[in-house]
Design a protein around this motif. Structure first.
Motif, PDB file in Angstrom:
ATOM      1  N   ALA A 238     -65.612  88.396  75.374  1.00  0.00           N
ATOM      2  CA  ALA A 238     -64.896  87.122  75.334  1.00  0.00           C
ATOM      3  C   ALA A 238     -63.800  87.068  76.388  1.00  0.00           C
ATOM      4  CB  ALA A 238     -64.312  86.909  73.942  1.00  0.00           C
ATOM      5  N   TYR A 239     -62.974  88.112  76.472  1.00  0.00           N
ATOM      6  CA  TYR A 239     -61.860  88.070  77.419  1.00  0.00           C
ATOM      7  C   TYR A 239     -62.339  88.179  78.861  1.00  0.00           C
ATOM      8  CZ  TYR A 239     -58.255  87.890  73.892  1.00  0.00           C
ATOM      9  OH  TYR A 239     -57.447  87.463  72.865  1.00  0.00           O
ATOM     10  N   ALA A 240     -63.426  88.917  79.097  1.00  0.00           N
ATOM     11  CA  ALA A 240     -63.989  88.971  80.448  1.00  0.00           C
ATOM     12  C   ALA A 240     -64.495  87.599  80.865  1.00  0.00           C
ATOM     13  CB  ALA A 240     -65.119  89.994  80.500  1.00  0.00           C
ATOM     14  N   LEU A 241     -65.144  86.902  79.931  1.00  0.00           N
ATOM     15  CA  LEU A 241     -65.671  85.582  80.271  1.00  0.00           C
ATOM     16  C   LEU A 241     -64.544  84.585  80.509  1.00  0.00           C
ATOM     17  CD1 LEU A 241     -68.781  83.848  78.967  1.00  0.00           C
ATOM     18  CD2 LEU A 241     -66.633  82.595  78.832  1.00  0.00           C
ATOM     19  N   PHE A 242     -63.562  84.536  79.611  1.00  0.00           N
ATOM     20  CA  PHE A 242     -62.461  83.587  79.774  1.00  0.00           C
ATOM     21  C   PHE A 242     -61.700  83.845  81.077  1.00  0.00           C
ATOM     22  CE2 PHE A 242     -62.452  82.878  75.031  1.00  0.00           C
ATOM     23  CZ  PHE A 242     -62.756  81.526  75.112  1.00  0.00           C
ATOM     24  N   THR A 243     -61.570  85.133  81.439  1.00  0.00           N
ATOM     25  CA  THR A 243     -60.771  85.490  82.604  1.00  0.00           C
ATOM     26  C   THR A 243     -61.505  85.274  83.918  1.00  0.00           C
ATOM     27  OG1 THR A 243     -59.643  87.167  81.281  1.00  0.00           O
ATOM     28  CG2 THR A 243     -59.420  87.340  83.665  1.00  0.00           C
ATOM     29  N   LEU A 244     -62.802  85.590  83.954  1.00  0.00           N
ATOM     30  CA  LEU A 244     -63.497  85.711  85.227  1.00  0.00           C
ATOM     31  C   LEU A 244     -64.621  84.710  85.462  1.00  0.00           C
ATOM     32  CD1 LEU A 244     -63.825  89.610  85.201  1.00  0.00           C
ATOM     33  CD2 LEU A 244     -62.085  88.258  86.374  1.00  0.00           C
ATOM     34  N   LEU A 245     -65.134  84.067  84.418  1.00  0.00           N
ATOM     35  CA  LEU A 245     -66.337  83.253  84.581  1.00  0.00           C
ATOM     36  C   LEU A 245     -66.229  82.199  85.683  1.00  0.00           C
ATOM     37  CD1 LEU A 245     -69.206  82.635  83.573  1.00  0.00           C
ATOM     38  CD2 LEU A 245     -68.195  80.943  82.043  1.00  0.00           C
ATOM     39  N   VAL A 366     -60.524  96.047  85.518  1.00  0.00           N
ATOM     40  CA  VAL A 366     -61.524  96.932  86.142  1.00  0.00           C
ATOM     41  C   VAL A 366     -62.608  96.107  86.817  1.00  0.00           C
ATOM     42  CG1 VAL A 366     -63.297  98.672  85.679  1.00  0.00           C
ATOM     43  CG2 VAL A 366     -61.071  98.809  84.531  1.00  0.00           C
ATOM     44  N   LEU A 367     -63.037  95.042  86.157  1.00  0.00           N
ATOM     45  CA  LEU A 367     -64.051  94.170  86.752  1.00  0.00           C
ATOM     46  C   LEU A 367     -63.532  93.526  88.030  1.00  0.00           C
ATOM     47  CD1 LEU A 367     -65.351  92.379  83.511  1.00  0.00           C
ATOM     48  CD2 LEU A 367     -66.353  94.351  84.685  1.00  0.00           C
ATOM     49  N   SER A 380     -69.654  94.256  88.872  1.00  0.00           N
ATOM     50  CA  SER A 380     -68.895  93.917  87.672  1.00  0.00           C
ATOM     51  C   SER A 380     -69.817  93.398  86.577  1.00  0.00           C
ATOM     52  CB  SER A 380     -67.835  92.862  87.990  1.00  0.00           C
ATOM     53  OG  SER A 380     -66.940  93.330  88.976  1.00  0.00           O
ATOM     54  N   MET A 381     -70.753  92.525  86.945  1.00  0.00           N
ATOM     55  CA  MET A 381     -71.686  91.981  85.951  1.00  0.00           C
ATOM     56  C   MET A 381     -72.650  93.056  85.454  1.00  0.00           C
ATOM     57  SD  MET A 381     -70.633  88.925  85.502  1.00  0.00           S
ATOM     58  CE  MET A 381     -69.022  89.729  85.742  1.00  0.00           C
ATOM     59  N   ALA A 382     -73.007  94.001  86.330  1.00  0.00           N
ATOM     60  CA  ALA A 382     -73.850  95.121  85.885  1.00  0.00           C
ATOM     61  C   ALA A 382     -73.111  95.957  84.853  1.00  0.00           C
ATOM     62  CB  ALA A 382     -74.249  95.984  87.082  1.00  0.00           C
ATOM     63  N   LEU A 383     -71.820  96.211  85.094  1.00  0.00           N
ATOM     64  CA  LEU A 383     -71.027  96.977  84.133  1.00  0.00           C
ATOM     65  C   LEU A 383     -70.927  96.237  82.806  1.00  0.00           C
ATOM     66  CD1 LEU A 383     -69.181  99.320  83.368  1.00  0.00           C
ATOM     67  CD2 LEU A 383     -67.276  98.089  84.434  1.00  0.00           C
ATOM     68  N   MET A 384     -70.696  94.916  82.845  1.00  0.00           N
ATOM     69  CA  MET A 384     -70.619  94.152  81.609  1.00  0.00           C
ATOM     70  C   MET A 384     -71.946  94.182  80.856  1.00  0.00           C
ATOM     71  SD  MET A 384     -67.709  93.075  80.745  1.00  0.00           S
ATOM     72  CE  MET A 384     -68.395  92.157  79.366  1.00  0.00           C
ATOM     73  N   THR A 385     -73.048  94.136  81.567  1.00  0.00           N
ATOM     74  CA  THR A 385     -74.358  94.199  80.914  1.00  0.00           C
ATOM     75  C   THR A 385     -74.522  95.516  80.168  1.00  0.00           C
ATOM     76  OG1 THR A 385     -75.309  92.823  82.669  1.00  0.00           O
ATOM     77  CG2 THR A 385     -76.842  94.039  81.277  1.00  0.00           C
ATOM     78  N   VAL A 386     -74.179  96.614  80.840  1.00  0.00           N
ATOM     79  CA  VAL A 386     -74.307  97.934  80.207  1.00  0.00           C
ATOM     80  C   VAL A 386     -73.372  98.048  78.999  1.00  0.00           C
ATOM     81  CG1 VAL A 386     -73.952 100.412  80.536  1.00  0.00           C
ATOM     82  CG2 VAL A 386     -75.061  99.054  82.330  1.00  0.00           C
ATOM     83  N   LEU A 387     -72.118  97.614  79.175  1.00  0.00           N
ATOM     84  CA  LEU A 387     -71.139  97.730  78.091  1.00  0.00           C
ATOM     85  C   LEU A 387     -71.579  96.951  76.857  1.00  0.00           C
ATOM     86  CD1 LEU A 387     -67.681  97.437  79.907  1.00  0.00           C
ATOM     87  CD2 LEU A 387     -68.610  99.446  78.747  1.00  0.00           C
ATOM     88  N   THR A 388     -71.950  95.691  77.050  1.00  0.00           N
ATOM     89  CA  THR A 388     -72.233  94.850  75.890  1.00  0.00           C
ATOM     90  C   THR A 388     -73.570  95.184  75.237  1.00  0.00           C
ATOM     91  OG1 THR A 388     -73.006  93.126  77.415  1.00  0.00           O
ATOM     92  CG2 THR A 388     -70.767  92.933  76.580  1.00  0.00           C
ATOM     93  N   VAL A 389     -74.539  95.659  76.009  1.00  0.00           N
ATOM     94  CA  VAL A 389     -75.796  96.093  75.401  1.00  0.00           C
ATOM     95  C   VAL A 389     -75.560  97.327  74.532  1.00  0.00           C
ATOM     96  CG1 VAL A 389     -78.068  97.075  75.933  1.00  0.00           C
ATOM     97  CG2 VAL A 389     -77.306  95.023  77.111  1.00  0.00           C
ATOM     98  N   ALA A 390     -74.467  98.049  74.816  1.00  0.00           N
ATOM     99  CA  ALA A 390     -74.118  99.207  73.984  1.00  0.00           C
ATOM    100  C   ALA A 390     -73.736  98.813  72.559  1.00  0.00           C
ATOM    101  CB  ALA A 390     -72.972  99.985  74.630  1.00  0.00           C
ATOM    102  N   THR A 391     -73.679  97.496  72.269  1.00  0.00           N
ATOM    103  CA  THR A 391     -73.499  97.045  70.888  1.00  0.00           C
ATOM    104  C   THR A 391     -74.553  97.668  69.976  1.00  0.00           C
ATOM    105  OG1 THR A 391     -72.599  94.932  71.681  1.00  0.00           O
ATOM    106  CG2 THR A 391     -73.365  94.999  69.398  1.00  0.00           C
ATOM    107  N   ALA A 392     -75.722  97.973  70.535  1.00  0.00           N
ATOM    108  CA  ALA A 392     -76.804  98.575  69.740  1.00  0.00           C
ATOM    109  C   ALA A 392     -76.413  99.915  69.144  1.00  0.00           C
ATOM    110  CB  ALA A 392     -78.060  98.730  70.604  1.00  0.00           C
TER     111      ALA A 392
END
Length: 410
Positions: A238-245, A366-367, A380-392
């Motif tokens: 959420a904060y990455a999207l609000f800040t950077l989108l 960091v992004l 940055s988007m690759a890092l976010m993809t890896v981080l958020t997929v780690a929800t699993a």
């Protein structure tokens, strides 16, 4: 079973409980007004108070830092002074912070007022699950859905009305008006605090106050870490999207400021149906695995799309990230369902939200650094993809319906 607490949801609500529910909902409305009421006024405020990029960055990071600090302080304060009196103090802080911001003559005062508002709101974030556990233990899912919706309304209103109020009056009135909303919540919580004090004075059977002690023990709980992972990665997203989108879309998809703003609004609006539906689903399901799986897939689609093909379907990518926020109301609900007392609910809430909001504060810079060093948002988007997929990784930790209290006892 932890989900069984919703089984009595059909029972009539006692007048005292109804009053407490009203107090909880009014508090929830105030928890995001300090976040959304300032940024739309940045250019107007800048005409009186110069706001550099660094100043705006400091104001942006104040929310997750204030919430994380509250995660450390709030359970201890509630244990010492009582849940109700601590929430009264939090609302007083919010009122004061709104007024300090409205009266600011320089950036330092504006930032100070923001930190006061957000620290008070952070106390509310941490202690609301405990209040739900105390006053409506048999309606955790329903009341979590209700207060989550109230939080979403409190987040959506300020950006919509901030500029019109500033045009009709000035930016100071636009910031100060939210203190009135906080006063409305202060009244019922003051009544509850007085009532709790009288019960304690008479030696009545008042519920135990939340206790923040035992963070090391909480860190040994699989359930606590399962909740923390889902909640934390949702907060980071959420904060990455609000800040950077807006910048990501401008550079990667050629999207203009107005369209980018509309997509940020789309993300925010999607929180409303999730707040309404996810708590009830969480209570009815034997395991949150389906919801966590859905969050993982949606995050992968959304952030992966912004990484690999940002211009192809930006609306789809943002909508997927917004729906991936399933993990946020899921985490709030599990705090109540997977604890036995309001004391343990406050302790778990403090742990989960401290870790989650610290991560949310740390990742966007960091992004930005990756963008500056690589020349594009791809890394940055690759890092976010890896981080958020780690929800699993939360799935095996939450698959079995266990109480945190029992895990710690073992």
């Amino acid at each position: 079973m932890p989900g069984a607490s919703s089984a009595t949801a059909g029972r009539p609500v006692a007048p005292g409980v109804f009053f407490a529910v009203v107090a909880i909902l009014l508090l929830a409305v105030n928890l995001r007004t300090g976040v959304g009421g300032l940024s739309p006024l940045a250019s107007t405020i800048g005409e009186e108070i110069p706001l550099s990029a660094a100043s705006l960055g400091a104001l942006g990071i104040a929310a997750p830092l204030g919430f994380a600090l509250a995660g450390v302080l709030a359970p201890s304060a509630a244990h010492r002074f009582g849940l109700e009196r601590t929430l009264v103090a939090a609302l007083v802080a919010m009122i004061a912070g709104h007024l300090v911001r409205a009266a600011a003559a320089d950036v330092a005062t504006l930032l100070t007022g923001s930190l006061i508002v957000l620290l008070g709101a952070g106390f509310g974030n941490i202690l609301l699950p405990s209040a739900v556990k105390r006053y409506a233990p048999n309606r955790i899912a329903a009341l979590t859905a209700a207060y989550g919706t109230a939080m979403s309304i409190g987040a959506a209103l300020p950006p919509l009305v901030a500029v019109p109020i500033a045009v009709g009056a000035d930016w100071r009135a636009s910031l100060a008006v939210w203190s009135v909303v906080a006063v409305a919540a202060l009244v019922p919580w003051t009544v509850l605090a007085v009532r709790a004090r009288r019960v304690a004075t008479r030696g009545g059977d008042t519920p135990t106050a939340p206790d923040a002690r035992g963070a090391i023990a909480l860190a040994r709980s699989r359930t606590v870490w399962g909740i923390t992972i889902g909640f934390g990665l949702s907060s980071v997203s959420a904060y990455a999207l609000f800040t950077l989108l807006p910048e990501v879309l401008r550079e990667g998809a050629g999207v203009g400021p107005a369209a980018a703003g509309a997509l940020v609004a789309l993300f925010g609006i999607l929180g409303l149906p999730l707040a309404l539906t996810v708590p009830g689903l969480t209570a009815r399901l034997r395991t949150p695995t389906p919801l966590l799986t859905a969050a993982t897939v949606l995050f992968g689609v959304g952030w992966g799309g912004l990484w690999l093909a940002p211009a192809l379907a930006p609306v789809v990518w943002v909508a997927a990230i917004g729906l991936g926020q399933i993990a946020f109301p899921l985490g709030l609900t599990l705090i109540g369902l997977r604890t036995r007392t309001d004391r343990s609910a406050a302790a778990v809430s403090g742990f989960v939200q401290t870790v989650g909001y610290l991560a949310a504060a740390a990742v966007p810079p960091v992004l930005g650094l990756l963008r500056d060093t690589s020349g594009s948002w791809s890394a940055s988007m690759a890092l976010m993809t890896v981080l958020t997929v780690a929800t699993a990784t939360a799935i095996p930790l939450l698959r079995r319906a266990r109480y945190v209290d029992d895990e710690i006892a073992r």
